[in-house]
Motif scaffolding. Structure first.
Motif, PDB file in Angstrom:
ATOM      1  N   HIS A 107      -1.919  -4.007  -4.701  1.00 35.44           N
ATOM      2  CA  HIS A 107      -1.423  -2.720  -4.208  1.00 35.44           C
ATOM      3  C   HIS A 107      -2.611  -1.783  -4.103  1.00 35.44           C
ATOM      4  CE1 HIS A 107      -0.119   1.481  -4.924  1.00 35.44           C
ATOM      5  NE2 HIS A 107       0.720   1.160  -3.961  1.00 35.44           N
ATOM      6  N   ARG A 108      -2.662  -1.038  -2.998  1.00 34.92           N
ATOM      7  CA  ARG A 108      -3.711  -0.033  -2.805  1.00 34.92           C
ATOM      8  C   ARG A 108      -3.064   1.318  -2.570  1.00 34.92           C
ATOM      9  NH1 ARG A 108      -9.035  -1.227  -1.075  1.00 34.92           N
ATOM     10  NH2 ARG A 108      -9.162   1.038  -1.139  1.00 34.92           N
ATOM     11  N   LEU A 109      -3.641   2.324  -3.168  1.00 39.51           N
ATOM     12  CA  LEU A 109      -3.208   3.704  -3.008  1.00 39.51           C
ATOM     13  C   LEU A 109      -4.239   4.416  -2.143  1.00 39.51           C
ATOM     14  CD1 LEU A 109      -1.251   5.996  -3.853  1.00 39.51           C
ATOM     15  CD2 LEU A 109      -2.732   6.358  -5.844  1.00 39.51           C
ATOM     16  N   ILE A 134       7.812  -3.203  -7.895  1.00 39.46           N
ATOM     17  CA  ILE A 134       7.807  -3.801  -6.556  1.00 39.46           C
ATOM     18  C   ILE A 134       6.741  -4.897  -6.476  1.00 39.46           C
ATOM     19  CG2 ILE A 134       7.434  -3.363  -4.096  1.00 39.46           C
ATOM     20  CD1 ILE A 134       8.605  -0.528  -4.605  1.00 39.46           C
ATOM     21  N   VAL A 135       5.585  -4.658  -7.082  1.00 40.30           N
ATOM     22  CA  VAL A 135       4.533  -5.684  -7.111  1.00 40.30           C
ATOM     23  C   VAL A 135       5.060  -6.939  -7.791  1.00 40.30           C
ATOM     24  CG1 VAL A 135       2.305  -6.295  -8.148  1.00 40.30           C
ATOM     25  CG2 VAL A 135       2.573  -4.099  -6.997  1.00 40.30           C
ATOM     26  N   ASP A 137      -9.621   0.158   6.983  1.00 36.00           N
ATOM     27  CA  ASP A 137     -10.179  -0.951   7.770  1.00 36.00           C
ATOM     28  C   ASP A 137     -10.714  -2.050   6.857  1.00 36.00           C
ATOM     29  OD1 ASP A 137      -9.602   0.497  10.080  1.00 36.00           O
ATOM     30  OD2 ASP A 137     -11.662   1.202  10.344  1.00 36.00           O
ATOM     31  N   ALA A 138     -11.409  -1.660   5.799  1.00 40.28           N
ATOM     32  CA  ALA A 138     -12.000  -2.645   4.883  1.00 40.28           C
ATOM     33  C   ALA A 138     -10.912  -3.440   4.174  1.00 40.28           C
ATOM     34  CB  ALA A 138     -12.902  -1.947   3.862  1.00 40.28           C
ATOM     35  N   TRP A 139      -9.842  -2.776   3.794  1.00 42.86           N
ATOM     36  CA  TRP A 139      -8.759  -3.480   3.113  1.00 42.86           C
ATOM     37  C   TRP A 139      -8.083  -4.472   4.069  1.00 42.86           C
ATOM     38  CZ3 TRP A 139      -3.124  -2.756   2.447  1.00 42.86           C
ATOM     39  CH2 TRP A 139      -2.637  -3.427   1.323  1.00 42.86           C
ATOM     40  N   GLY A 140      -7.837  -4.048   5.302  1.00 42.11           N
ATOM     41  CA  GLY A 140      -7.274  -4.964   6.292  1.00 42.11           C
ATOM     42  C   GLY A 140      -8.184  -6.162   6.538  1.00 42.11           C
ATOM     43  N   PHE A 172       0.834  -1.194   0.000  1.00 40.19           N
ATOM     44  CA  PHE A 172       0.000   0.000   0.000  1.00 40.19           C
ATOM     45  C   PHE A 172       0.868   1.243   0.000  1.00 40.19           C
ATOM     46  CE2 PHE A 172       0.684  -0.715   4.507  1.00 40.19           C
ATOM     47  CZ  PHE A 172       0.709   0.549   5.090  1.00 40.19           C
ATOM     48  N   SER A 173       0.323   2.298  -0.553  1.00 41.67           N
ATOM     49  CA  SER A 173       0.981   3.596  -0.608  1.00 41.67           C
ATOM     50  C   SER A 173       0.041   4.634  -0.027  1.00 41.67           C
ATOM     51  CB  SER A 173       1.286   3.985  -2.063  1.00 41.67           C
ATOM     52  OG  SER A 173       2.114   3.048  -2.684  1.00 41.67           O
TER      53      SER A 173
END
Length: 170
Positions: free
Chosen positions: A115-117, A106-107, A152-155, A85-86
């Protein structure tokens, strides 16, 4: 199972995002799963971890060096689930909207599952002179643009993916 959540953060915003993600992982995984949260600069050997969530603040379109170095160490280790994540875009709408320059590399190197921004926080009082010049050129207002619900949703999503993999239902 042992999971590492790590981030490189210059002014604390990305470290706080990592803390939110780690909390969501802990809430979504069984009690016997250990979620370690460490700054990227403090991670020596990532080998003991079964999964890694790695993030970085983005400055001038690039990840911070500590995160890039940790990603390099992860890339040469045995394969494991990795998410990246960034944190960086600021404003409404967030600028810049592009992913950091090296994230694609990097991915691929870490075989990341995604990957999430995420938008970041801007407090000019915490910035150095060069950073202030960039912010002035972009004409972005101070503020906290982070979407904690999205973090939170991504985690929670990562926790669900790990739970499925752990039980063999993935």
């Amino acid at each position: 199972m042992r999971i590492l959540v790590s981030a490189a953060s210059r002014h604390g915003s990305t470290a706080e995002a990592a803390t939110r993600i780690a909390g969501s992982l802990r809430a979504g995984l069984p009690a016997d799963v250990v979620v370690d949260e460490l700054p990227a600069a403090e991670v020596g050997d990532p080998t003991p971890y079964d999964a890694v969530v790695l993030g970085s603040a983005v400055y001038l379109g690039r990840w911070l060096e500590d995160a890039r170095r940790l990603a390099e160490r992860i890339a040469v280790q045995p394969p494991r689930p990795v998410w990246l994540f960034s944190v960086g875009p600021i404003g409404d709408p967030p600028k810049p909207a592009e992913e950091p320059a090296e994230v694609g590399d990097i991915v691929r190197a870490t075989h990341a599952r995604g990957h999430r921004l995420f938008a970041g926080r801007l407090d000019r009082h915490r910035l150095g002179l060069g950073e202030k010049a960039v912010v002035m050129a972009l004409r972005v207002a101070d503020g906290d643009f982070r979407d904690f619900d999205a973090l939170d949703a991504w985690g929670t999503q990562i926790a669900a993916d790990l739970s499925r993999a752990r039980t063999g239902t993935a």
